[in-house]
Design an enzyme around this catalytic site. Structure first.
Site, PDB file in Angstrom:
ATOM      1  CG  HIS A  19      -1.685  -1.232   1.466  1.00 34.83           C
ATOM      2  ND1 HIS A  19      -2.938  -1.505   0.968  1.00 34.83           N
ATOM      3  CD2 HIS A  19      -1.306  -2.347   2.154  1.00 34.83           C
ATOM      4  CE1 HIS A  19      -3.316  -2.718   1.354  1.00 34.83           C
ATOM      5  NE2 HIS A  19      -2.348  -3.251   2.079  1.00 34.83           N
TER       6      HIS A  19
ATOM      7  CB  SER B 248      13.423  23.006 -14.425  1.00 32.32           C
ATOM      8  OG  SER B 248      12.643  24.170 -14.563  1.00 32.32           O
TER       9      SER B 248
ATOM     10  CE  LYS C  24      11.929  19.807 -10.248  1.00 29.42           C
ATOM     11  NZ  LYS C  24      10.710  20.326 -10.902  1.00 29.42           N
TER      12      LYS C  24
ATOM     13  CD  GLU D 170       8.725  12.627 -15.085  1.00 24.63           C
ATOM     14  OE1 GLU D 170       7.724  13.309 -14.860  1.00 24.63           O
ATOM     15  OE2 GLU D 170       9.857  13.119 -15.239  1.00 24.63           O
TER      16      GLU D 170
END
Ligand code: ARG
Length: 441
Positions: A140, A261, A267, A274
């Site tokens: 979970h 970024s 970043k 992704e």
């Protein structure tokens, strides 16, 4: 009509397989005396020339020539004259495209298998490096019990092994040759289907001419296997995204597999992970596309089936790239044992070890031990400390059968080392699993 009919913009990818199929066909026509030897030789030589041209300058597209099959045949006529017209004896584009496409999918399976082997090898080497590294195991997405990072990575090795076996299974089933089914009913020429099947590396010819030209199960199975592999890659990608997030900090992405970024200089984004996660969605789309294309078609060939190729090509490209990117990430990720070990001890992850100790050492029934452990966890929680830091007197106040020996099992290292059941997370088992997987690879 020309624009909707043409498939050359995408099916030119089949040129190697189309020429291989034609070479096998013309050799058989010559051997069987269906065309004379001089014509067969001229056709074979012409096909070899075309293959060389395509290899060096590529396929020059002409929408009026519809597809790769007509391109090759037209070029052959330019090269050798009217004898080229004999190549299409005793076949049709229907069995021709079915053969070319099967050959292409078979090659694609072999390439994916190589990619999966490389991915597995990368996972295995990182697993060996981290067979003893402690991390939290989750259910979970809540910290459940400590595990080793090596064990966690080996879970993906198990998935990749199933993926390879699934592709191998599909390959074995599809390895039958449709050439010779002709348009749909077979042919009256004395062809030798066993010879063409053998020449093209198929196990045997397909058994039914109608099925031969209308079957695309092999493409759907390829997509289905690809989808499953993509799904596995996506789960690992998701974990990398989570692990790389600062509150976790379990991994640091190398510069080579992260991006900055445009406005936030600090970043380091996990774009490759992704995109692997995103590509898996597109893979599912490719599978769905072909299933829906095929589901309403009467026997035998219908032109809808020309739409079989774009989703298969797209899926192959997406999967090959995802495997390469994921292999690169696995090879170059930095795992951060500090944050992983700290998280492994959080969330009272050794509570099960306390319960198991009560069962083993104090002969308490498990359900009762579970209840006692719950009270110990609440005491630790109230004091804002870990389970291993609760003073013995307090534990004994909860249940007098608890002794100082309990502290031997409450550390994450002891917890992990104790899980020695087959398939368990103890380093000794993980090392065995790695050795077995290396041998299998
Ligand atoms: N380009 C076609 C395809 O990909 C080849 C088969 C054409 N057959 C036909 N009867 N028109 O399916």
């Amino acid at each position: 009509m020309r624009d909707i009919n043409a498939s050359i913009p995408f099916d030119k990818r089949l040129w190697r397989q189309d020429i291989a199929g034609s070479q096998a066909h013309v050799a058989m026509l010559g051997t069987q005396g269906i065309i004379d030897a001089a014509d067969a030789d001229a056709i074979a030589a012409g096909l070899t020339t075309i293959a060389h041209e395509y290899d060096t300058v590529g396929v020059v597209e002409n929408l009026d020539l519809e597809d790769i099959h007509m391109h090759v045949e037209t070029r052959l006529a330019e090269l050798i004259g009217p004898a080229a017209g004999r190549l299409h004896t005793a076949r049709s584009r229907n069995d021709q495209v079915a053969t070319s496409f099967r050959l292409w999918v078979r090659d694609a399976i072999d390439a994916v298998d190589d990619g999966l082997a490389a991915f597995s090898a990368a996972l295995l080497s990182r697993a060996a490096e981290h067979a003893e590294t402690i991390m939290p195991g989750f259910t979970h997405l809540q910290i459940a019990q400590p595990v080793t990072l090596g064990h966690h990575l080996m879970a993906y090795v198990a998935m990749a092994a199933r993926d390879r076996s699934r592709f191998a299974d599909a390959r074995a089933r599809m390895n039958e040759c449709p050439l010779g089914a002709a348009a749909l009913a077979g042919t009256g020429f004395p062809i030798d289907r066993d010879a063409t099947a053998k020449a093209l590396g198929f196990d045997r010819p397909t058994a039914n001419s109608l099925d031969s030209v209308s079957d695309r199960d092999f493409a759907i199975e390829f997509l289905s296997c690809a989808t499953m592999t993509g799904l596995h890659l996506s789960r690992l990608a998701e974990e990398i995204v989570i692990w790389a997030s600062q509150p976790y900090g379990f991994v640091t992405l190398p510069d080579a597999f992260s991006t900055g970024s445009s406005i936030m200089p600090q970043k380091r984004n996990p774009d490759a992970a992704e995109l692997v996660r995103g590509h898996s969605g597109r893979l599912i789309g490719c599978l769905t596309a072909l299933q829906v294309t095929m589901k309403g078609l009467p026997l035998a060939y219908s032109k809808d089936m020309q739409d079989d190729k774009p989703p298969v090509f797209e899926a192959f490209d997406l999967l090959a790239l995802s495997l390469a990117a994921m292999t690169g990430m696995v090879e170059t990720l930095t795992f951060n044992p500090g944050p992983m070990a700290a998280a492994a001890g959080a969330g009272f992850s050794t509570a099960t070890d306390l319960a198991d100790w009560l069962v083993r050492e104090a002969k308490v029934p498990f359900r009762e031990a579970h209840h006692i452990t719950g009270r110990a966890v609440r005491a630790a929680e109230a004091a804002g400390i870990g389970l291993a830091d609760v003073p013995l007197v307090e534990l004994q106040a909860i249940d007098p059968r608890i002794t100082a020996q309990v502290f031997d099992v409450l550390s994450v290292e002891k917890s992990v080392a104790s899980r020695v059941s087959f398939g368990g997370t103890a380093p000794v088992r993980v090392h065995e699993a790695i050795a077995a997987a290396k041998a299998a690879l």
